[in-house]
Design a protein around this motif. Sequence first.
Motif, PDB file in Angstrom:
ATOM      1  N   PHE A   1       0.743  -0.892   0.106  1.00 46.40           N
ATOM      2  CA  PHE A   1       0.162   0.195  -0.057  1.00 46.40           C
ATOM      3  C   PHE A   1       1.096   1.475   0.269  1.00 46.40           C
ATOM      4  CE2 PHE A   1      -2.411   3.160   2.070  1.00 46.40           C
ATOM      5  CZ  PHE A   1      -3.638   3.317   0.991  1.00 46.40           C
ATOM      6  N   ARG A   2       0.935   1.678  -1.089  1.00 48.86           N
ATOM      7  CA  ARG A   2       2.035   2.598  -1.325  1.00 48.86           C
ATOM      8  C   ARG A   2       0.675   4.507  -1.271  1.00 48.86           C
ATOM      9  NH1 ARG A   2       3.679  -1.044  -4.169  1.00 48.86           N
ATOM     10  NH2 ARG A   2       3.092   0.432  -6.645  1.00 48.86           N
ATOM     11  N   VAL A   3       0.654   5.897  -0.696  1.00 44.55           N
ATOM     12  CA  VAL A   3       0.537   6.822  -0.762  1.00 44.55           C
ATOM     13  C   VAL A   3       1.631   7.450   0.027  1.00 44.55           C
ATOM     14  CG1 VAL A   3      -0.269   6.690   1.597  1.00 44.55           C
ATOM     15  CG2 VAL A   3      -1.473   7.928  -0.493  1.00 44.55           C
ATOM     16  N   ASP A   4       1.529   9.023  -1.071  1.00 41.59           N
ATOM     17  CA  ASP A   4       2.454   9.987  -0.470  1.00 41.59           C
ATOM     18  C   ASP A   4       1.724  11.054   0.837  1.00 41.59           C
ATOM     19  OD1 ASP A   4       4.713   9.212  -1.870  1.00 41.59           O
ATOM     20  OD2 ASP A   4       4.285  10.223  -3.344  1.00 41.59           O
ATOM     21  N   ASP A   5       0.551  11.053   0.769  1.00 37.77           N
ATOM     22  CA  ASP A   5      -0.047  11.587   1.893  1.00 37.77           C
ATOM     23  C   ASP A   5       0.014  11.282   2.968  1.00 37.77           C
ATOM     24  OD1 ASP A   5      -2.558  14.541   1.921  1.00 37.77           O
ATOM     25  OD2 ASP A   5      -3.028  12.689   3.848  1.00 37.77           O
ATOM     26  N   GLN A   6       0.658  11.541   4.251  1.00 39.75           N
ATOM     27  CA  GLN A   6       0.766  11.666   5.065  1.00 39.75           C
ATOM     28  C   GLN A   6      -0.651  11.362   6.114  1.00 39.75           C
ATOM     29  OE1 GLN A   6       4.044  13.690   7.441  1.00 39.75           O
ATOM     30  NE2 GLN A   6       5.393  13.115   6.007  1.00 39.75           N
ATOM     31  N   VAL A   7      -1.225  12.250   5.884  1.00 46.45           N
ATOM     32  CA  VAL A   7      -2.480  12.186   6.542  1.00 46.45           C
ATOM     33  C   VAL A   7      -3.423  11.044   6.163  1.00 46.45           C
ATOM     34  CG1 VAL A   7      -5.007  12.834   7.338  1.00 46.45           C
ATOM     35  CG2 VAL A   7      -2.567  14.526   7.238  1.00 46.45           C
ATOM     36  N   THR A   8      -3.283  10.591   4.692  1.00 49.84           N
ATOM     37  CA  THR A   8      -3.571   9.468   4.290  1.00 49.84           C
ATOM     38  C   THR A   8      -2.803   8.241   4.587  1.00 49.84           C
ATOM     39  OG1 THR A   8      -4.184  10.412   2.813  1.00 49.84           O
ATOM     40  CG2 THR A   8      -4.507   8.388   2.216  1.00 49.84           C
ATOM     41  N   TYR A   9      -2.000   7.857   4.507  1.00 51.86           N
ATOM     42  CA  TYR A   9      -1.528   7.222   5.068  1.00 51.86           C
ATOM     43  C   TYR A   9      -2.034   6.937   6.564  1.00 51.86           C
ATOM     44  CZ  TYR A   9       3.295   4.116   6.852  1.00 51.86           C
ATOM     45  OH  TYR A   9       3.841   3.932   7.214  1.00 51.86           O
ATOM     46  N   MET A  10      -2.051   7.625   7.555  1.00 48.37           N
ATOM     47  CA  MET A  10      -2.001   7.510   9.323  1.00 48.37           C
ATOM     48  C   MET A  10      -3.195   6.963   9.242  1.00 48.37           C
ATOM     49  SD  MET A  10      -0.716   7.934  12.374  1.00 48.37           S
ATOM     50  CE  MET A  10      -2.203   7.918  13.352  1.00 48.37           C
ATOM     51  N   GLU A  11      -4.523   7.517   8.423  1.00 45.62           N
ATOM     52  CA  GLU A  11      -5.796   6.368   8.343  1.00 45.62           C
ATOM     53  C   GLU A  11      -5.726   5.225   8.011  1.00 45.62           C
ATOM     54  OE1 GLU A  11      -8.456   8.358   9.734  1.00 45.62           O
ATOM     55  OE2 GLU A  11      -6.918   9.972  10.415  1.00 45.62           O
ATOM     56  N   ALA A  12      -4.187   5.232   6.898  1.00 46.53           N
ATOM     57  CA  ALA A  12      -4.718   4.163   6.320  1.00 46.53           C
ATOM     58  C   ALA A  12      -4.564   2.659   7.455  1.00 46.53           C
ATOM     59  CB  ALA A  12      -4.009   3.744   5.600  1.00 46.53           C
ATOM     60  N   LEU A  13      -2.928   3.142   8.070  1.00 43.31           N
ATOM     61  CA  LEU A  13      -2.611   2.617   9.458  1.00 43.31           C
ATOM     62  C   LEU A  13      -3.947   2.489  10.526  1.00 43.31           C
ATOM     63  CD1 LEU A  13      -0.256   1.251  10.458  1.00 43.31           C
ATOM     64  CD2 LEU A  13       0.799   3.633  11.705  1.00 43.31           C
ATOM     65  N   ARG A  14      -4.082   3.391  10.763  1.00 44.25           N
ATOM     66  CA  ARG A  14      -5.457   2.863  11.865  1.00 44.25           C
ATOM     67  C   ARG A  14      -6.951   2.237  11.682  1.00 44.25           C
ATOM     68  NH1 ARG A  14      -7.604   9.131  13.619  1.00 44.25           N
ATOM     69  NH2 ARG A  14      -8.575   7.359  14.622  1.00 44.25           N
ATOM     70  N   ALA A  15      -6.665   2.584   9.926  1.00 47.63           N
ATOM     71  CA  ALA A  15      -8.302   0.960   9.336  1.00 47.63           C
ATOM     72  C   ALA A  15      -7.579  -0.076   9.901  1.00 47.63           C
ATOM     73  CB  ALA A  15      -7.985   2.360   7.929  1.00 47.63           C
ATOM     74  N   GLY A  16      -6.125  -0.313   9.886  1.00 45.69           N
ATOM     75  CA  GLY A  16      -5.729  -1.990  10.116  1.00 45.69           C
ATOM     76  C   GLY A  16      -5.676  -1.932   8.296  1.00 45.69           C
ATOM     77  N   VAL A  17      -4.907  -0.838   7.350  1.00 45.49           N
ATOM     78  CA  VAL A  17      -4.399  -1.686   6.187  1.00 45.49           C
ATOM     79  C   VAL A  17      -3.132  -2.588   6.155  1.00 45.49           C
ATOM     80  CG1 VAL A  17      -3.727  -0.880   4.033  1.00 45.49           C
ATOM     81  CG2 VAL A  17      -5.856   0.063   5.141  1.00 45.49           C
ATOM     82  N   GLY A  18      -2.817  -2.439   7.169  1.00 48.79           N
ATOM     83  CA  GLY A  18      -0.850  -3.162   6.849  1.00 48.79           C
ATOM     84  C   GLY A  18      -0.364  -1.983   8.105  1.00 48.79           C
ATOM     85  N   LEU A  19       1.124  -2.695   8.037  1.00 48.73           N
ATOM     86  CA  LEU A  19       1.772  -2.454   9.036  1.00 48.73           C
ATOM     87  C   LEU A  19       2.476  -1.186   9.078  1.00 48.73           C
ATOM     88  CD1 LEU A  19       3.687  -5.701  10.209  1.00 48.73           C
ATOM     89  CD2 LEU A  19       1.886  -4.235  11.338  1.00 48.73           C
ATOM     90  N   GLY A  20       3.318  -0.794   9.422  1.00 51.28           N
ATOM     91  CA  GLY A  20       3.915   1.362   9.345  1.00 51.28           C
ATOM     92  C   GLY A  20       4.524   1.810   9.884  1.00 51.28           C
TER      93      GLY A  20
END
Length: 292
Positions: A218-237
């Motif tokens: 899962f790749r995204v440059d927007d750090q807020v989207t990254y954080m929300e994906a981490l919180r949503a359980g998409v993967g490890l980060g």
Amino acid sequence: MQSFDWTLIQSFLAVAQSGSYSAAARKSGRSQPTIGRHIEQLQSQLGATLFQRATKGYDLTPTGRALLDHARTMQRAAAEMSLVTEGRAAEVRGTVRITASEIVATYILPELLAELLAQEPELQIELVATNSTENLLLREADIALRMVQPMQQDLIARRIGVIPIGLYGAPSYLARKGRPQQFEEIANHVLLGYDRSDLMIRGIAALGFPIKREDFAFRVDDQVTYMEALRAGVGLGACQKRQAERYGLIELLPELTIPPLPVWITAHSALRTSAKVRRVFDFLTDHLPGRL
């Protein structure tokens, strides 16, 4: 000697730097037709063509390139005049423009700025959430929070703390995929990474673990989207520790040493004599370290 309206020069610089009328309009806060009218007026006054159409927007003509450095000199002079005037302001009122990373601007600053505005009702804040480096010398911001030490002259810079970083996963993800016990096991997990930025790849390589862009599912440059994906359980980060604790993320491999991010607060030296900028600068310097 012919004189020129400074706003025409500003529009010229905006198009030269961004490459199109539409991008220049967004950068300058003017409408696209206004930008086009300014360029036409300036070209008419000079009797020369400054831009030529390109595949994607506009390129400078030889005459335009010859004028670019002179226009930048005018821009710096205008910014210096503004700084001198701003520096004489003695009241804590008016607008202060702050630039900070997307994560800091989204998850850390709002609560602090709410406290500040409650104390200073005549103050107004403009908050720019961006990971690009805003140019304080050209008044693109009054105060900047940066993760690297600024090297420009005429800036006041103070290191106010560091942001601890760790490897985290959401409880929902770990319940589904299990918890890695050593670093090599994360290859079997969904990893969150950046898209075009190679910052994370270089950071992990510096820890002695070579990794490729394709290793991040899962790749995204927007750090807020990254954080929300981490919180949503998409993967490890990777995540800032205070934010991870705040949102109930679980730290993994705590023995893994990830260098913390230094935080620098900077302002132009002329603006430190401005009461409103000094108030915001001092408030952030005093209160931000406890929120990192």
